[in-house]
Design an enzyme around this catalytic site. Structure first.
Site, PDB file in Angstrom:
ATOM      1  N   HIS A 128      15.854  84.718  -1.137  1.00 59.54           N
ATOM      2  CA  HIS A 128      14.941  85.241  -0.126  1.00 59.54           C
ATOM      3  C   HIS A 128      14.263  86.504  -0.682  1.00 59.54           C
ATOM      4  CE1 HIS A 128      16.547  82.371   2.538  1.00 59.54           C
ATOM      5  NE2 HIS A 128      17.185  83.136   3.414  1.00 59.54           N
TER       6      HIS A 128
ATOM      7  N   CYS B 130      21.811  86.111   6.075  1.00 61.59           N
ATOM      8  CA  CYS B 130      21.410  86.359   4.681  1.00 61.59           C
ATOM      9  C   CYS B 130      20.276  87.379   4.555  1.00 61.59           C
ATOM     10  CB  CYS B 130      21.011  85.047   4.011  1.00 61.59           C
ATOM     11  SG  CYS B 130      19.994  83.985   5.055  1.00 61.59           S
TER      12      CYS B 130
HETATM   13  O1  3JN Z   1      17.277  80.039   7.379  1.00 60.35           O
HETATM   14  C1  3JN Z   1      17.842  80.796   6.582  1.00 60.35           C
HETATM   15  O2  3JN Z   1      17.310  81.158   5.536  1.00 60.35           O
HETATM   16  C2  3JN Z   1      19.170  81.320   6.910  1.00 60.35           C
HETATM   17  C3  3JN Z   1      19.839  80.471   7.911  1.00 60.35           C
HETATM   18  C4  3JN Z   1      20.889  80.885   8.575  1.00 60.35           C
HETATM   19  C5  3JN Z   1      21.504  80.084   9.613  1.00 60.35           C
HETATM   20  C6  3JN Z   1      21.194  78.731   9.744  1.00 60.35           C
HETATM   21  C7  3JN Z   1      21.750  77.986  10.772  1.00 60.35           C
HETATM   22  C8  3JN Z   1      22.610  78.562  11.673  1.00 60.35           C
HETATM   23  C9  3JN Z   1      22.425  80.675  10.493  1.00 60.35           C
HETATM   24  C10 3JN Z   1      22.811  82.099  10.294  1.00 60.35           C
HETATM   25  O3  3JN Z   1      23.525  82.386   9.341  1.00 60.35           O
HETATM   26  O4  3JN Z   1      22.423  82.962  11.087  1.00 60.35           O
HETATM   27  C11 3JN Z   1      22.949  79.909  11.540  1.00 60.35           C
HETATM   28  C12 3JN Z   1      23.854  80.510  12.540  1.00 60.35           C
HETATM   29  O5  3JN Z   1      25.038  80.639  12.262  1.00 60.35           O
HETATM   30  O6  3JN Z   1      23.365  80.839  13.614  1.00 60.35           O
END
Ligand code: 3JN
Length: 330
Positions: free
Chosen positions: A239, A131
């Protein structure tokens, strides 16, 4: 694709999954059949889509043997690791929201406004970027094309919805005076926590390295110097990012503003005299990327500072994935 596609939503009950449904509905995405899928924990629940109730099926090895054209995945990395290749083998085109396949050289990593052409070389899996990366890319792309980016410094202020229901609940409870640390190492209410995802051996967090590596891949230029500090803040949605950019070529701030305003998906909100700049609460629930506080960085020769805000669950996840699906059926 001449007929309307059959689509599957994998992780249909999650924060991003339910937003897939909202965005598909809002954008009137054409489909013939839709299948709702999730892991055992959420299977059996009911979700509503376009006024109709659907029982969520449990995902298994045979889930993709039906005639499915496109599957939107947001069910975590291990589910994507196992099931995205199974789906692809059955002829499904997977748009995957996890980090599992993002840096795989065989998998395009796509922000449609920036590199929609990369969709063409997919082999069954297309990755949706992180994101924080997505909203930065929409802004960096037109500026890189015009002035050639030399170096970027990202500092993020990330909403708790990025951590799913546990993050939202930690903040809700914290605001009532009940400190809860289910999503984070520390209470999030009244705090800024410089720790998103796990720490790596180089001292960066995984979230920071995702931003750095994904920036190189999406802009197709590993020579850009990129650094990042990612911070969780007590905000529910959207964000915010401070982005400092240094360019090879001379810039004109008014021209930067105009270049950004003319790029698809960007809304410039930059009237400080009237207290107008992007705000998380205003971006929440929308699909655009908002840019403001556009100003010269006097400390270097060709530098600017920007403030960039977007709804992390929409443009940062669900909307971007649906835009990729829209490109697929064009
Ligand atoms: O923390 C955030 O604001 C975004 C989180 C993304 C996220 C959370 C858990 C696992 C991800 C990501 O999209 O990179 C993942 C992941 O797939 O590694």
């Amino acid at each position: 694709m001449s007929k309307k596609p059959n689509i599957a939503i994998v992780g249909a009950t999650g924060v991003v999954g339910s937003t897939f449904l909202k965005v598909l509905e809002e954008r009137d995405f054409p489909f013939e059949n839709v299948y709702m899928m999730a892991s055992a924990k959420s299977a059996g629940k009911t979700v509503t889509f376009k006024g109709k109730d659907y029982v969520v099926e449990e995902l298994n090895e045979h889930s993709f043997e039906k005639d499915i054209d496109i599957a939107l995945f947001s069910a975590g990395g291990s589910t994507s690791e196992k099931y995205a290749p199974i789906a692809a083998k059955c002829g499904v085109t997977v748009v995957d929201n996890s980090s599992q396949w993002r840096m795989d050289p065989e998998v395009p990593l796509v922000v449609p406004e920036v590199n929609a052409d990369d969709i063409k070389w997919n082999k069954g899996i297309i990755a949706n970027p992180n994101c924080s990366t997505i909203q930065a890319m929409v802004v960096l792309k037109p500026l890189h094309d015009k002035y050639t980016i030399k170096r970027v410094v990202y500092s993020t202020y990330q909403a708790v919805s990025g951590s799913g229901v546990k993050g939202i609940s930690d903040l809700e409870e914290g605001l009532k005076g009940n400190d809860k640390c289910e999503a984070y190492a520390h209470p999030i209410a009244g705090n800024c926590i410089p720790h998103i995802d796990v720490f790596l051996e180089n001292g960066y967090t995984k979230e920071e390295m995702k931003m750095i590596n994904e920036t190189h891949k999406i802009l197709g230029d590993d020579t850009i110097k990129v650094t990042a500090t990612t911070v969780r803040v007590p905000v529910f949605d959207s964000h915010s990012e401070s982005i400092n950019i240094e360019f090879e070529k001379p810039i004109d701030v008014d021209e930067v503003r105009e270049t950004l305003a003319n790029f698809p998906g960007i809304v410039v909100q930059d009237d400080p005299a009237n207290n107008v700049y992007p705000l998380a609460r205003n971006a929440a629930g929308t699909n655009e990327v908002y840019v403001g506080r556009i100003r010269r960085d006097f400390s270097v020769e060709n530098g600017i500072n920007l403030w960039v805000v977007a709804d992390n669950i929409r443009k940062g996840a669900a909307t971007n994935a649906v835009q990729i699906a829209e490109e697929l059926i064009k």
